[in-house]
Design a protein around this motif. Structure first.
Motif, PDB file in Angstrom:
ATOM      1  N   SER A  13       0.818  -1.205   0.000  1.00 39.98           N
ATOM      2  CA  SER A  13       0.000   0.000   0.000  1.00 39.98           C
ATOM      3  C   SER A  13       0.859   1.264   0.000  1.00 39.98           C
ATOM      4  O   SER A  13       1.725   1.442   0.845  1.00 39.98           O
ATOM      5  CB  SER A  13      -0.894  -0.048   1.242  1.00 39.98           C
ATOM      6  OG  SER A  13      -1.670   1.113   1.328  1.00 39.98           O
ATOM      7  N   LYS A  14       0.615   2.138  -0.995  1.00 40.55           N
ATOM      8  CA  LYS A  14       1.378   3.401  -1.072  1.00 40.55           C
ATOM      9  C   LYS A  14       0.707   4.351  -2.049  1.00 40.55           C
ATOM     10  O   LYS A  14       0.262   3.941  -3.115  1.00 40.55           O
ATOM     11  CB  LYS A  14       2.815   3.129  -1.519  1.00 40.55           C
ATOM     12  CG  LYS A  14       3.682   4.393  -1.618  1.00 40.55           C
ATOM     13  CD  LYS A  14       5.124   4.048  -1.829  1.00 40.55           C
ATOM     14  CE  LYS A  14       5.994   5.249  -2.153  1.00 40.55           C
ATOM     15  NZ  LYS A  14       5.934   6.339  -1.194  1.00 40.55           N
ATOM     16  N   ILE A  15       0.636   5.604  -1.658  1.00 44.30           N
ATOM     17  CA  ILE A  15       0.280   6.663  -2.603  1.00 44.30           C
ATOM     18  C   ILE A  15       1.605   7.180  -3.162  1.00 44.30           C
ATOM     19  O   ILE A  15       2.420   7.754  -2.436  1.00 44.30           O
ATOM     20  CB  ILE A  15      -0.497   7.815  -1.920  1.00 44.30           C
ATOM     21  CG1 ILE A  15      -1.782   7.298  -1.256  1.00 44.30           C
ATOM     22  CG2 ILE A  15      -0.811   8.908  -2.940  1.00 44.30           C
ATOM     23  CD1 ILE A  15      -2.822   6.754  -2.192  1.00 44.30           C
ATOM     24  N   PHE A  16       1.818   6.962  -4.448  1.00 44.77           N
ATOM     25  CA  PHE A  16       3.109   7.304  -5.050  1.00 44.77           C
ATOM     26  C   PHE A  16       3.195   8.805  -5.329  1.00 44.77           C
ATOM     27  O   PHE A  16       2.213   9.433  -5.735  1.00 44.77           O
ATOM     28  CB  PHE A  16       3.331   6.489  -6.319  1.00 44.77           C
ATOM     29  CG  PHE A  16       3.471   5.023  -6.037  1.00 44.77           C
ATOM     30  CD1 PHE A  16       4.662   4.509  -5.549  1.00 44.77           C
ATOM     31  CD2 PHE A  16       2.401   4.162  -6.216  1.00 44.77           C
ATOM     32  CE1 PHE A  16       4.796   3.161  -5.254  1.00 44.77           C
ATOM     33  CE2 PHE A  16       2.517   2.806  -5.921  1.00 44.77           C
ATOM     34  CZ  PHE A  16       3.708   2.306  -5.442  1.00 44.77           C
ATOM     35  N   CYS A  17       4.391   9.342  -5.113  1.00 41.91           N
ATOM     36  CA  CYS A  17       4.626  10.776  -5.318  1.00 41.91           C
ATOM     37  C   CYS A  17       5.686  10.963  -6.405  1.00 41.91           C
ATOM     38  O   CYS A  17       6.300   9.998  -6.870  1.00 41.91           O
ATOM     39  CB  CYS A  17       5.048  11.436  -4.012  1.00 41.91           C
ATOM     40  SG  CYS A  17       6.561  10.763  -3.294  1.00 41.91           S
ATOM     41  N   VAL A  18       5.880  12.210  -6.782  1.00 38.78           N
ATOM     42  CA  VAL A  18       6.783  12.521  -7.899  1.00 38.78           C
ATOM     43  C   VAL A  18       8.173  11.926  -7.679  1.00 38.78           C
ATOM     44  O   VAL A  18       8.774  11.355  -8.591  1.00 38.78           O
ATOM     45  CB  VAL A  18       6.871  14.051  -8.108  1.00 38.78           C
ATOM     46  CG1 VAL A  18       7.936  14.390  -9.148  1.00 38.78           C
ATOM     47  CG2 VAL A  18       5.523  14.608  -8.544  1.00 38.78           C
ATOM     48  N   SER A  19       8.690  12.025  -6.465  1.00 40.86           N
ATOM     49  CA  SER A  19      10.060  11.574  -6.202  1.00 40.86           C
ATOM     50  C   SER A  19      10.244  10.062  -6.348  1.00 40.86           C
ATOM     51  O   SER A  19      11.378   9.586  -6.423  1.00 40.86           O
ATOM     52  CB  SER A  19      10.512  12.015  -4.807  1.00 40.86           C
ATOM     53  OG  SER A  19       9.689  11.435  -3.815  1.00 40.86           O
ATOM     54  N   ASP A  20       9.151   9.319  -6.425  1.00 35.11           N
ATOM     55  CA  ASP A  20       9.254   7.868  -6.605  1.00 35.11           C
ATOM     56  C   ASP A  20       9.662   7.471  -8.020  1.00 35.11           C
ATOM     57  O   ASP A  20       9.979   6.305  -8.286  1.00 35.11           O
ATOM     58  CB  ASP A  20       7.918   7.178  -6.273  1.00 35.11           C
ATOM     59  CG  ASP A  20       7.579   7.239  -4.796  1.00 35.11           C
ATOM     60  OD1 ASP A  20       8.492   7.033  -3.974  1.00 35.11           O
ATOM     61  OD2 ASP A  20       6.403   7.501  -4.460  1.00 35.11           O
ATOM     62  N   TRP A  21       9.679   8.435  -8.947  1.00 33.45           N
ATOM     63  CA  TRP A  21       9.943   8.096 -10.342  1.00 33.45           C
ATOM     64  C   TRP A  21      11.300   7.415 -10.533  1.00 33.45           C
ATOM     65  O   TRP A  21      11.436   6.497 -11.339  1.00 33.45           O
ATOM     66  CB  TRP A  21       9.851   9.337 -11.251  1.00 33.45           C
ATOM     67  CG  TRP A  21      11.022  10.270 -11.184  1.00 33.45           C
ATOM     68  CD1 TRP A  21      11.162  11.365 -10.392  1.00 33.45           C
ATOM     69  CD2 TRP A  21      12.234  10.191 -11.954  1.00 33.45           C
ATOM     70  NE1 TRP A  21      12.380  11.977 -10.605  1.00 33.45           N
ATOM     71  CE2 TRP A  21      13.063  11.280 -11.564  1.00 33.45           C
ATOM     72  CE3 TRP A  21      12.706   9.308 -12.929  1.00 33.45           C
ATOM     73  CZ2 TRP A  21      14.320  11.505 -12.125  1.00 33.45           C
ATOM     74  CZ3 TRP A  21      13.952   9.533 -13.478  1.00 33.45           C
ATOM     75  CH2 TRP A  21      14.748  10.615 -13.081  1.00 33.45           C
ATOM     76  N   LEU A  22      12.295   7.857  -9.774  1.00 30.55           N
ATOM     77  CA  LEU A  22      13.641   7.336  -9.989  1.00 30.55           C
ATOM     78  C   LEU A  22      13.728   5.846  -9.644  1.00 30.55           C
ATOM     79  O   LEU A  22      14.345   5.066 -10.382  1.00 30.55           O
ATOM     80  CB  LEU A  22      14.661   8.131  -9.178  1.00 30.55           C
ATOM     81  CG  LEU A  22      16.129   7.769  -9.401  1.00 30.55           C
ATOM     82  CD1 LEU A  22      16.521   7.894 -10.869  1.00 30.55           C
ATOM     83  CD2 LEU A  22      17.033   8.628  -8.526  1.00 30.55           C
ATOM     84  N   LEU A  23      13.097   5.439  -8.558  1.00 32.75           N
ATOM     85  CA  LEU A  23      13.115   4.028  -8.187  1.00 32.75           C
ATOM     86  C   LEU A  23      12.380   3.185  -9.233  1.00 32.75           C
ATOM     87  O   LEU A  23      12.820   2.083  -9.568  1.00 32.75           O
ATOM     88  CB  LEU A  23      12.498   3.823  -6.797  1.00 32.75           C
ATOM     89  CG  LEU A  23      12.541   2.394  -6.256  1.00 32.75           C
ATOM     90  CD1 LEU A  23      13.979   1.866  -6.171  1.00 32.75           C
ATOM     91  CD2 LEU A  23      11.863   2.328  -4.887  1.00 32.75           C
TER      92      LEU A  23
END
Length: 200
Positions: A13-23
């Motif tokens: 469970s996670k609400i993804f944010c902009v900074s998650d793009w790199l992973l």
């Protein structure tokens, strides 16, 4: 009481944010690089079926890698990948900008499907020659769906499918990440495996 499926989904469970793009991009690249370089000896499988197993694994990795890469592009450009809650989507339509929605309206256990990501890609990133890019992505989607659901002893090999996917990936790297990608999926005997990424 929640179901077993719901309880397992909660682990992710996670609400993804902009900074998650790199992973997402780094994980995508791990899948795609493995697909590029995978060889028959890498397969722990019956000798007579190592080629079948290798090709199946390559296609599955390509499909997974492309889904993660598209999600990286959406996030990097500020677009959300979590689906809205079904009980109250509050007028959220896909694609939506993360900054314009409330996290409480989003479902932390569900993200948009690969089909949806492909369909709306040109709303998120400018692709000057989008037709061939979308074609390659759709081929990868079929690869992933078929290899994830069935095993076929014979598969009609069409090298142009891989060239189409390579074209799509180079375009995504150029217009989504401003990088040059040199790629060649090693499929035929003696074919060189290539994966190199350079800044423009």
């Amino acid at each position: 009481m929640i179901s077993l499926e719901q309880s397992i989904k909660k682990q992710y469970s996670k609400i993804f944010c902009v900074s998650d793009w790199l992973l997402f991009k780094q994980t995508s690249e791990a899948q795609l690089k493995e697909a590029v370089h995978l060889k028959k000896p890498d397969m722990r499988f019956e000798v007579n079926h190592k080629l079948l197993a290798r090709n199946s694994r390559k296609r599955l990795l390509i499909g997974i890698g492309i889904e993660l890469l598209l999600k990286a592009i959406y996030l990097k450009n500020g677009y959300g990948i979590n689906k809205p809650k079904t009980s109250h989507n509050n007028g959220i339509t896909f694609p939506y900008l993360i900054a314009q929605v409330n996290n409480t309206d989003l479902d932390p256990t569900n993200t948009f499907t690969l089909s949806k990501l492909i369909d709306k890609l040109t709303d998120v990133v400018e692709l000057p020659n989008s037709g061939p890019v979308i074609r390659g992505l759709n081929i990868a989607k079929v690869f992933r769906n078929k290899e994830g659901h069935i095993v076929a002893a014979v598969h009609e090999y069409d090298s142009s499918n891989y060239r189409d996917i390579e074209y799509s990936l180079t375009a995504l790297y150029e217009h989504g990440f401003y990088q040059r990608l040199d790629i060649n999926f090693s499929i035929s005997p003696g074919e060189q495996a290539i994966w190199n990424v350079y800044p423009f």
